[in-house]
Design an enzyme around this catalytic site. Structure first.
Site, PDB file in Angstrom:
ATOM      1  N   LEU A  98       4.002  63.839   3.613  1.00  0.00           N
ATOM      2  CA  LEU A  98       4.684  63.374   2.407  1.00  0.00           C
ATOM      3  C   LEU A  98       5.727  62.389   2.910  1.00  0.00           C
ATOM      4  CD1 LEU A  98       5.537  66.339  -0.030  1.00  0.00           C
ATOM      5  CD2 LEU A  98       4.236  64.275  -0.556  1.00  0.00           C
ATOM      6  N   ASP A  99       5.756  61.176   2.354  1.00  0.00           N
ATOM      7  CA  ASP A  99       6.693  60.211   2.903  1.00  0.00           C
ATOM      8  C   ASP A  99       8.142  60.646   2.644  1.00  0.00           C
ATOM      9  OD1 ASP A  99       7.781  58.919   0.447  1.00  0.00           O
ATOM     10  OD2 ASP A  99       5.719  58.259   0.162  1.00  0.00           O
ATOM     11  N   LYS A 100       9.056  60.042   3.374  1.00  0.00           N
ATOM     12  CA  LYS A 100      10.459  60.459   3.376  1.00  0.00           C
ATOM     13  C   LYS A 100      11.073  60.445   1.985  1.00  0.00           C
ATOM     14  CE  LYS A 100      14.817  59.503   5.787  1.00  0.00           C
ATOM     15  NZ  LYS A 100      15.486  58.661   6.806  1.00  0.00           N
TER      16      LYS A 100
END
Length: 231
Positions: A98-100
């Site tokens: 999951l991206d930041k």
């Protein structure tokens, strides 16, 4: 198995740290100083700084974590990494990413056998998200992304989309693939800005009422259904 990999699997430390120990000549195998080419087998005696290495018993671990925005899905020792944020006693790794700037459900495990089966898009496993935009959601936008669009030269698969009840700027989308920043790029294609992106389901595992920053073990029922889907 090579010594660095063996130590990494033993639960003593990471494989990267094991390489440092080898470089510093702090490991012995059957009385000889280990090198990067040293291989070990059952019954070999391994000493680290003079103390015998006793591998930890393997405890299968499967957890669901509600990743807050700002936490990075990486096992690298850097500020804000997901492993330190969770602080689990077992050596778990995230299943996928999951991206930041995104939040929500991510699964972690020490069972390497299931990771590729979940993240490989060839298997078409569902991942569901709730997306908040900066502008009202247009019906044409939902129709086009549901049929598939081209982002960075690649065609997205048809997907399930729906406008959230009583919400003008929030929609729900279920993907069966995981292109890099796929949802954000799809929205950008139609001049939308993603304000919030939350994953709420991976296959049969749901985020539910798990609070941001908290984790839980998967239940026996969840694992049974998950393994059935992975067959």
């Amino acid at each position: 198995m090579k010594i660095d990999k063996f130590i990494g699997h033993s639960g003593y430390t990471s494989r990267r740290k094991a390489c440092t120990l080898i470089e510093e000549k702090r490991i012995q195998v059957n009385g000889k100083t280990a090198t990067f080419s040293t291989k070990v087998k059952d019954g070999d005696k391994i000493l680290i700084d003079g103390k015998e290495l006793v591998p930890k018993p393997f405890v299968p671990t499967y957890i669901a974590y509600n990743k807050p925005k700002g936490i990075e899905t990486t096992t690298e020792k850097k500020a804000g990494n997901i492993i330190d944020a969770i602080g689990h006693t077992e050596r778990i790794v995230p299943i996928g990413r999951l991206d930041k700037d995104s939040e929500g459900l991510i699964l972690l495990t020490n069972d390497n056998m299931i990771i590729n089966k979940i993240i490989n898009s060839e298997f078409g496993h569902e991942k569901e998200y709730i997306v908040t935009l900066n502008l009202p959601v247009r019906k044409q936008f939902l129709k086009e992304i549901s049929e598939g669009v081209i982002i960075q030269g690649e065609q997205t698969r048809p997907c399930k989309v729906s406008l959230e009840p009583n919400a003008k700027r929030i929609f729900r989308i279920t993907l069966t693939q995981g292109l890099n920043r796929q949802i954000r790029r799809m929205c950008t294609l139609f001049d939308y800005q993603v304000i919030k992106l939350q994953r709420v389901r991976v296959m049969n595992i749901e985020l539910g009422k798990l609070k941001s920053g908290e984790w839980r073990d998967l239940s026996a029922e969840e694992l049974k259904e998950l393994f059935t889907q992975l067959l």
